[in-house]
Design a protein around this motif. Structure first.
Motif, PDB file in Angstrom:
ATOM      1  N   THR A 144       0.913  -1.337   0.000  1.00  0.00           N
ATOM      2  CA  THR A 144       0.041  -0.046  -0.054  1.00  0.00           C
ATOM      3  C   THR A 144       0.972   1.207   0.095  1.00  0.00           C
ATOM      4  O   THR A 144       1.856   1.093   0.577  1.00  0.00           O
ATOM      5  N   MET A 145       0.205   2.440  -0.597  1.00  0.00           N
ATOM      6  CA  MET A 145       0.899   3.718  -0.522  1.00  0.00           C
ATOM      7  C   MET A 145       0.303   4.745   0.322  1.00  0.00           C
ATOM      8  O   MET A 145       0.404   5.889   0.081  1.00  0.00           O
ATOM      9  N   GLY A 146      -0.519   4.294   1.017  1.00  0.00           N
ATOM     10  CA  GLY A 146      -1.171   5.127   2.252  1.00  0.00           C
ATOM     11  C   GLY A 146      -2.261   6.168   1.463  1.00  0.00           C
ATOM     12  O   GLY A 146      -2.920   5.859   0.435  1.00  0.00           O
ATOM     13  N   ALA A 147      -1.964   7.246   1.814  1.00  0.00           N
ATOM     14  CA  ALA A 147      -2.883   8.323   1.208  1.00  0.00           C
ATOM     15  C   ALA A 147      -2.808   8.593  -0.287  1.00  0.00           C
ATOM     16  O   ALA A 147      -3.626   9.074  -0.966  1.00  0.00           O
ATOM     17  N   ALA A 148      -1.574   8.300  -0.832  1.00  0.00           N
ATOM     18  CA  ALA A 148      -1.248   8.362  -2.219  1.00  0.00           C
ATOM     19  C   ALA A 148      -2.479   7.446  -3.087  1.00  0.00           C
ATOM     20  O   ALA A 148      -2.460   7.638  -4.337  1.00  0.00           O
ATOM     21  N   GLU A 149      -2.903   6.332  -2.541  1.00  0.00           N
ATOM     22  CA  GLU A 149      -3.899   5.537  -3.186  1.00  0.00           C
ATOM     23  C   GLU A 149      -5.124   6.316  -3.746  1.00  0.00           C
ATOM     24  O   GLU A 149      -5.543   5.702  -4.670  1.00  0.00           O
ATOM     25  N   ALA A 150      -5.306   7.578  -3.185  1.00  0.00           N
ATOM     26  CA  ALA A 150      -6.552   8.345  -3.667  1.00  0.00           C
ATOM     27  C   ALA A 150      -6.404   8.784  -4.906  1.00  0.00           C
ATOM     28  O   ALA A 150      -7.312   8.950  -5.580  1.00  0.00           O
ATOM     29  N   VAL A 151      -5.074   9.187  -5.178  1.00  0.00           N
ATOM     30  CA  VAL A 151      -4.952   9.775  -6.441  1.00  0.00           C
ATOM     31  C   VAL A 151      -4.044   9.252  -7.363  1.00  0.00           C
ATOM     32  O   VAL A 151      -4.221   9.509  -8.689  1.00  0.00           O
ATOM     33  N   LEU A 152      -3.057   8.496  -6.895  1.00  0.00           N
ATOM     34  CA  LEU A 152      -2.137   8.026  -7.918  1.00  0.00           C
ATOM     35  C   LEU A 152      -2.364   6.376  -8.008  1.00  0.00           C
ATOM     36  O   LEU A 152      -2.808   5.823  -7.473  1.00  0.00           O
ATOM     37  N   ASN A 153      -2.135   6.079  -9.455  1.00  0.00           N
ATOM     38  CA  ASN A 153      -2.048   4.834  -9.440  1.00  0.00           C
ATOM     39  C   ASN A 153      -0.843   4.014  -8.933  1.00  0.00           C
ATOM     40  O   ASN A 153       0.449   4.723  -8.998  1.00  0.00           O
ATOM     41  N   THR A 154      -0.972   3.045  -8.294  1.00  0.00           N
ATOM     42  CA  THR A 154      -0.022   2.336  -7.251  1.00  0.00           C
ATOM     43  C   THR A 154      -0.100   0.830  -7.701  1.00  0.00           C
ATOM     44  O   THR A 154      -0.891   0.169  -8.229  1.00  0.00           O
ATOM     45  N   ARG A 210     -10.846  -2.936 -14.983  1.00  0.00           N
ATOM     46  CA  ARG A 210     -10.696  -1.878 -13.891  1.00  0.00           C
ATOM     47  C   ARG A 210      -9.322  -1.484 -13.917  1.00  0.00           C
ATOM     48  O   ARG A 210      -8.571  -1.892 -14.144  1.00  0.00           O
ATOM     49  N   ASN A 211      -9.390  -0.115 -13.443  1.00  0.00           N
ATOM     50  CA  ASN A 211      -8.090   0.426 -13.065  1.00  0.00           C
ATOM     51  C   ASN A 211      -7.318   0.683 -14.166  1.00  0.00           C
ATOM     52  O   ASN A 211      -6.010   0.066 -14.400  1.00  0.00           O
ATOM     53  N   HIS A 212      -7.762   1.351 -15.095  1.00  0.00           N
ATOM     54  CA  HIS A 212      -6.819   1.657 -16.575  1.00  0.00           C
ATOM     55  C   HIS A 212      -5.806   2.884 -16.544  1.00  0.00           C
ATOM     56  O   HIS A 212      -5.212   2.862 -17.387  1.00  0.00           O
ATOM     57  N   GLY A 213      -5.907   3.655 -15.393  1.00  0.00           N
ATOM     58  CA  GLY A 213      -5.091   4.665 -15.412  1.00  0.00           C
ATOM     59  C   GLY A 213      -3.476   4.413 -15.531  1.00  0.00           C
ATOM     60  O   GLY A 213      -2.970   3.451 -15.547  1.00  0.00           O
ATOM     61  N   GLY A 214      -2.639   5.650 -15.833  1.00  0.00           N
ATOM     62  CA  GLY A 214      -1.364   5.672 -16.095  1.00  0.00           C
ATOM     63  C   GLY A 214      -0.742   6.024 -14.861  1.00  0.00           C
ATOM     64  O   GLY A 214      -0.313   5.357 -14.078  1.00  0.00           O
ATOM     65  N   ILE A 215      -0.659   7.387 -14.547  1.00  0.00           N
ATOM     66  CA  ILE A 215      -0.126   7.887 -13.401  1.00  0.00           C
ATOM     67  C   ILE A 215      -1.258   8.089 -12.570  1.00  0.00           C
ATOM     68  O   ILE A 215      -1.111   8.051 -11.281  1.00  0.00           O
ATOM     69  N   LEU A 216      -2.253   8.751 -12.871  1.00  0.00           N
ATOM     70  CA  LEU A 216      -3.387   9.002 -11.772  1.00  0.00           C
ATOM     71  C   LEU A 216      -4.461   7.861 -11.846  1.00  0.00           C
ATOM     72  O   LEU A 216      -5.070   7.582 -13.008  1.00  0.00           O
ATOM     73  N   ILE A 217      -5.044   7.374 -10.777  1.00  0.00           N
ATOM     74  CA  ILE A 217      -6.136   6.720 -10.663  1.00  0.00           C
ATOM     75  C   ILE A 217      -7.239   7.541 -10.638  1.00  0.00           C
ATOM     76  O   ILE A 217      -8.445   6.873 -10.903  1.00  0.00           O
ATOM     77  N   THR A 218      -7.343   8.862 -10.770  1.00  0.00           N
ATOM     78  CA  THR A 218      -8.409   9.703 -10.517  1.00  0.00           C
ATOM     79  C   THR A 218      -9.514   9.495 -11.724  1.00  0.00           C
ATOM     80  O   THR A 218     -10.603   9.558 -11.844  1.00  0.00           O
ATOM     81  N   TRP A 219      -8.990   9.154 -13.114  1.00  0.00           N
ATOM     82  CA  TRP A 219      -9.633   8.835 -14.166  1.00  0.00           C
ATOM     83  C   TRP A 219     -10.439   7.635 -13.826  1.00  0.00           C
ATOM     84  O   TRP A 219     -11.930   7.755 -14.335  1.00  0.00           O
ATOM     85  N   ASP A 220     -10.137   6.706 -13.492  1.00  0.00           N
ATOM     86  CA  ASP A 220     -11.066   5.506 -13.296  1.00  0.00           C
ATOM     87  C   ASP A 220     -12.287   5.938 -12.117  1.00  0.00           C
ATOM     88  O   ASP A 220     -13.121   5.489 -12.156  1.00  0.00           O
ATOM     89  N   ARG A 221     -11.835   6.820 -11.049  1.00  0.00           N
ATOM     90  CA  ARG A 221     -12.752   7.075  -9.975  1.00  0.00           C
ATOM     91  C   ARG A 221     -13.579   7.864 -10.870  1.00  0.00           C
ATOM     92  O   ARG A 221     -15.028   7.822 -10.553  1.00  0.00           O
ATOM     93  N   LEU A 222     -13.414   8.820 -11.751  1.00  0.00           N
ATOM     94  CA  LEU A 222     -14.184   9.865 -12.328  1.00  0.00           C
ATOM     95  C   LEU A 222     -15.224   8.993 -13.462  1.00  0.00           C
ATOM     96  O   LEU A 222     -16.526   9.121 -13.414  1.00  0.00           O
ATOM     97  N   PHE A 223     -14.727   8.016 -14.004  1.00  0.00           N
ATOM     98  CA  PHE A 223     -15.381   7.316 -15.024  1.00  0.00           C
ATOM     99  C   PHE A 223     -15.807   5.976 -14.810  1.00  0.00           C
ATOM    100  O   PHE A 223     -16.508   5.331 -15.675  1.00  0.00           O
ATOM    101  N   GLY A 224     -16.211   5.595 -13.382  1.00  0.00           N
ATOM    102  CA  GLY A 224     -16.432   4.296 -13.065  1.00  0.00           C
ATOM    103  C   GLY A 224     -15.832   3.040 -13.301  1.00  0.00           C
ATOM    104  O   GLY A 224     -16.666   1.948 -13.290  1.00  0.00           O
ATOM    105  N   THR A 225     -14.738   3.073 -13.451  1.00  0.00           N
ATOM    106  CA  THR A 225     -13.799   1.875 -13.581  1.00  0.00           C
ATOM    107  C   THR A 225     -12.741   1.630 -12.611  1.00  0.00           C
ATOM    108  O   THR A 225     -11.840   0.641 -12.518  1.00  0.00           O
TER     109      THR A 225
END
Length: 223
Positions: free
Chosen positions: A106-116, A133-148
């Motif tokens: 785990t990467m702690g708080a970074a899990e909320a924004v970054l792909n880890t 699921r979890n298609h992002g590159g650097i940011l996991i934000t896109w997956d959170r925004l678009f339902g994946t």
């Protein structure tokens, strides 16, 4: 010179635009790779390993250039220098190397924004809940925004590999097995709707449809 009036220079703004756009375009291109079978046939090479380590990151398709849908270079039309866009590509790719590991849990708080590592382990899982699921590159934000987005769950350990593993180290078979199966499915189809669907719909649909057709044929043979 041509385009000089739109040149945004080498400051933080064009770099931020290039990095953000590249990651956004990567998300959608990567998602399409999983949702369109002809694109999955390209990308499946990266997912074919039943192990998950840094060498998995290097397991790249030879036909990757044919999987581009969302244009990575679009910011150049608005004054972002091509060199900045290309460097953004390199930085994005380098970032994605290190998280192919089971070592970092785990990467702690970074899990909320970054792909880890945790998020990307999910992406490589063949478990039903982890598929596509979890298609992002650097940011996991896109997956959170678009339902994946799907978090890694302790009660459902990731099983790496494909839903139908190919059990071979033959590089040619690893690179081409999904093309072979796709072309066979198209050739065996009796209508154009199925032929097109075997190429343009998702691999999950294709496998389910193939099983459905096989069951119907077996039922006919029994009569």
């Amino acid at each position: 010179r041509k385009g000089a009036a739109r040149d945004m220079g080498n400051g933080i703004v064009p770099w931020a635009i290039a990095m953000t756009w590249w990651d956004f375009a990567y998300y959608w291109n990567h998602r399409f790779m999983h949702q369109i079978r002809s694109q999955w046939a390209i990308h499946v090479v990266h997912h074919s390993s039943e192990h998950y380590n840094l060498s998995t990151a290097l397991r790249q398709p030879v036909a990757g250039a044919f999987g581009v849908w969302v244009p990575y270079g679009l910011p150049a039309r608005f004054g972002v220098r091509p060199a900045i866009i290309e460097t953004s590509r390199a930085l994005n790719l380098i970032y994605q190397y290190w998280f192919h590991t089971d070592t970092i849990r785990t990467m702690g708080a970074a899990e909320a924004v970054l792909n880890t590592p945790s998020h990307h382990r999910v992406h490589h899982g063949s478990n039903q809940r982890y598929l596509d699921r979890n298609h992002g590159g650097i940011l996991i934000t896109w997956d959170r925004l678009f339902g994946t987005f799907q978090p890694e769950l302790a009660e459902d350990p990731v099983v790496y590999g494909l839903t139908r593993n190919i059990h071979t180290y033959n590089w040619w078979k690893v690179a081409t097995h999904e093309y072979r199966d796709m072309f066979r499915d198209v050739a065996a189809s009796t209508n154009w709707r199925d032929r097109l669907s075997f190429v343009l719909r998702g691999p999950g649909w294709a496998y389910a449809r193939k099983a459905e057709l096989a069951a119907a044929a077996a039922s006919t043979d029994e009569r």
